[in-house]
Scaffold this motif. Structure first.
Motif: not given
Length: 736
Positions: A285-299, A702-709
């Motif tokens: 369960p959750g495999q379809d969303n793997l690596y797309q989770e809100k707080r998943r670091p991307q590199f 945790d930068l996920t809640g702030g603006p993207k500026s």
């Protein structure tokens, strides 16, 4: 004998049935038939108030009111309901006391309650009193060191006490280990709520995974998997009674075609999910969303599921960088230490191969290292492939199988490039030395033609061992001043191999420089500070990097970077290249992100030879999540210059010549009036490199809640941008 007319047939039948109930089943069950609300539980006490109300309190153990979870010095308490519980750990295990309720009438066939703590009959217990006498009793579950402060259901059958006035008494009359009792949610119920011990389920393994529901904060339970009667896996898990926070998996593909028996040490009869919800499938369960989770670091590398910490066994072999790591595959918190495993061909994109080395009868699997045995000194090689040999600590008293066993050092080897490992039958290769001796770092020393191991012994002592065959080790000397996770390697100074120095460091990264003759390290410096951030710990460098590459590449644990509300937790910092350079303070170790970061570059914004006045923001048109920023700046008249990364400031104080971010600071003297900065920005971190790598400041944020500026500002005067390059970055997980 009575008579009925046809019109009155149904009421007569009903009356006859009730008379039969009274005569056959007795008054208690007959009472249930007449009680229209008999299916509803009656709450006796839930301990949600700040004080004990009408309960009589004696002694000191229970304090002046219910506890809000664990008390000072106590392990984490779980499994209770609401915010509070009765906990007799006030003052520790040596305090004593009792709680006694007001009298109440027995109106249900069972009295049920949540119970935990000490398992001493009559001393750490809950009693039912009738006429002042104990007529029912139950104690907690723990009498030995270790254990868990988790509350579980238990019940008394009180059918024979129906209608009587009774009291609840909670007792702590014991001192010493587990000399306390935890109680919550006492109810009268129509069914028993109990713990079932050693419940088993059979599976014919035809799929890749067994999936388990997890609820953070639920009672930890021990799960064992048996194949052909042999225990092959064991772990604890906060198995969800309902509404799981996430699912974890156990890879059972190696047992395909076999029948396994899955066992849980205890489970509650009232659970709706839990153990009975475990199922096998080829996905989780959750495999379809793997690596797309809100707080998943991307590199930055993170594991698919569960907790991770120290980097382990880092080695380059057959075109792949192997990253092993401390892993709890079954929960968000530390535990069940296992070696997770991922590989990469470019230090950027990681393929998680799954868990490589599992706990066994000798204990859980703590940190260690890995080497390639090119010359088969170990004799492990049987075919043409060079064996990978891993070294780890068997942490005996951290596993259910072997509590009380010592910490020892073990080895395992792989013939298939790390796809699978076989534990050496002669383990341990080093027996017990001290209570927590751990974390063997092994490398080859060319001048002496021997293997060398650095091992944390105790307190601030590393010891050096040597071996001809990776199996038999001799202790040679000690290195004082370091705590756990040892690392040791040689680096040229300013790129000159004739001026090389040996580097030794522990978990913090702070290091000493000196000389090494194969058996002894002669320090030439005191300990030197390595990094200035808030999340660096337990790093390791890759063994066996080709000489044609020549880099010393380090990866560390991003400690404390919590992935809240995610099915995974913690991350690995971005790989850096370590070098030694001459400075005004002497030779120092520099850290810079590996050059491969450029392969993630996407959009590029460049500014150069630009004067920035107060109130101006040359980055106002840029927004995004992932960035690589490189800048050379002259503060000139500015008191402060500052990058604003999605509401998080990276600041430089010109007069103090100090770099700061989120409460952390580092000295950063200008060089020829210039500040050189390099920033790696991910969802959960900003890694800061200053003055060409002299200053390393990895920051978990945790930068996920702030603006993207993005922003850049100058305060108190003008600043001059010599060069400023901003690159957006591609995700290592998701295609663009």
């Amino acid at each position: 004998m009575f008579k009925c007319s046809t019109l009155k047939l149904f009421p007569c039948i009903a009356l006859a049935f009730l008379l039969a109930v009274f005569s056959v089943r007795g008054n208690v069950l007959a009472y249930e038939s007449f009680n229209l609300n008999s299916n509803q539980d009656i709450l006796i006490e839930d301990f949600e108030s700040e004080d004990y109300g009408e309960w009589q309190v004696e002694g000191e153990a229970f304090g002046s009111g219910p506890a809000q979870g664990a008390l000072p010095g106590q392990m984490e308490v779980g499994g209770f309901r609401g915010d509070r519980l009765a906990n007799s750990y006030h003052g520790g295990d040596d305090s004593k006391g009792t709680l006694t309720s007001a009298k109440f009438e027995v109106k249900r066939p069972y009295i049920s309650f949540l119970i935990g703590g000490g398992g001493y009959e009559g001393e750490t217990c809950i009693n039912l009193l009738s006429g002042g006498e104990v007529v029912r009793t139950a104690e907690g579950t723990n009498t030995q060191s270790g254990g868990s402060e988790q509350l579980m259901w238990d019940s008394w059958n009180v059918k024979k006490l129906h209608g009587k006035m009774v009291q609840i008494q909670i007792v702590d009359s014991r001192t010493g280990g587990w000399g306390h009792i935890n109680i919550d949610h006492i109810i009268q119920s129509t069914k028993a709520r109990r713990v079932v011990h050693d419940k088993q389920r059979e599976f014919e393994f035809s799929s890749k995974y067994l999936n388990f529901p997890v609820k953070n904060g639920a009672a930890k339970r021990w799960i064992s998997l048996f194949i052909d009667g042999e225990k092959v896996r064991e772990f604890d898990i906060e198995i969800a009674p309902e509404d799981p926070d996430f699912w974890v998996y156990l890879d059972v593909s190696e047992f395909a075609g076999k029948t396994g028996s899955l066992q849980i040490d205890r489970c509650s009869t009232e659970w709706e999910m839990g153990f009975d919800a475990v199922y096998q499938a080829d996905s989780f369960p959750g495999q379809d969303n793997l690596y797309q989770e809100k707080r998943r670091p991307q590199f930055h590398f993170t594991s698919r599921r569960g907790w991770m910490n120290d980097t382990n066994g880092m080695v380059y072999h057959d075109g792949k960088y192997h990253l092993f790591y401390q892993h709890n595959p079954y929960g968000w918190k530390w535990g069940n230490m296992t070696w997770g495993h991922a590989v990469s061909t470019d230090l950027l994109h990681w393929d998680e191969w799954g868990d490589a080395i599992h706990p066994d009868q000798m204990g859980t699997i703590f940190s260690g290292s890995a080497v390639v045995d090119h010359n088969n000194t170990s004799g492990f090689q049987t075919g043409s492939g060079e064996p990978l040999v891993a070294f780890y600590t068997s942490a005996g008293n951290n596993g259910q199988w072997s509590r009380g066993e010592p910490f020892t050092q073990s080895a395992a080897y792989s013939y298939d490039g790390g796809r699978s490992f076989t534990k050496y039958e002669g383990n341990p290769i080093i027996g017990e030395i001290a209570g927590g001796t751990r974390d063997p770092k092994v490398f080859w020393h060319d001048p002496t033609n021997k293997w060398v191991m650095v091992l944390w012994i105790k307190e601030d002592i590393f010891s050096l061992f040597t071996s001809d065959d990776l199996k038999n080790w001799q202790r040679r000397s000690d290195i004082p001043g370091f705590f756990e996770c040892p690392e040791m390697f040689e680096l040229p100074v300013d790129g000159d191999p004739a001026r090389s120095k040996w580097v030794v460091y522990g978990a913090s990264g702070d290091y000493k420089l000196g000389d090494f003759n194969g058996t002894e390290f002669a320090a030439e410096t005191e300990k030197i500070k390595y990094e200035y951030g808030n999340c660096f710990y337990a790093s390791q460098t890759f063994n066996n990097v080709p000489k044609s590459d020549g880099r010393r590449i380090q990866m560390g644990w991003g400690r404390g970077i919590k992935m809240t509300d995610m099915p995974f937790n913690q991350m690995i910092l971005f790989p850096v290249r370590l070098t030694l350079h001459s400075t005004d303070d002497g030779v120092r170790m520099f850290a810079n992100p590996v050059r491969e970061i450029a392969n993630l570059h996407n959009q590029h914004w460049r500014s150069s030879e630009k004067l920035v006045r107060p109130g101006e923001n040359p980055l106002s048109d840029i927004s995004g999540e992932l960035f690589h920023i490189k800048a050379v700046i002259e503060p000139r008249g500015a008191d402060k210059i500052e990058f604003i990364i999605r509401d998080t400031a990276v600041s430089y104080d010109s007069s103090a010549q100090q770099l700061s971010c989120n409460g952390k600071s580092a000295p950063a003297d200008l060089e020829n009036g210039k500040l050189t900065l390099e920033l790696l920005v991910d969802r959960m971190s900003i890694e800061i490199f200053a003055q060409n790598g002299r200053i390393y400041m990895p920051m978990g944020v945790d930068l996920t809640g702030g603006p993207k500026s993005l922003g850049f500002s100058s305060e108190g005067g003008n600043a001059f941008i010599e060069s400023l390059d901003v690159y957006s970055l591609n995700s290592i997980w998701l295609s663009e």
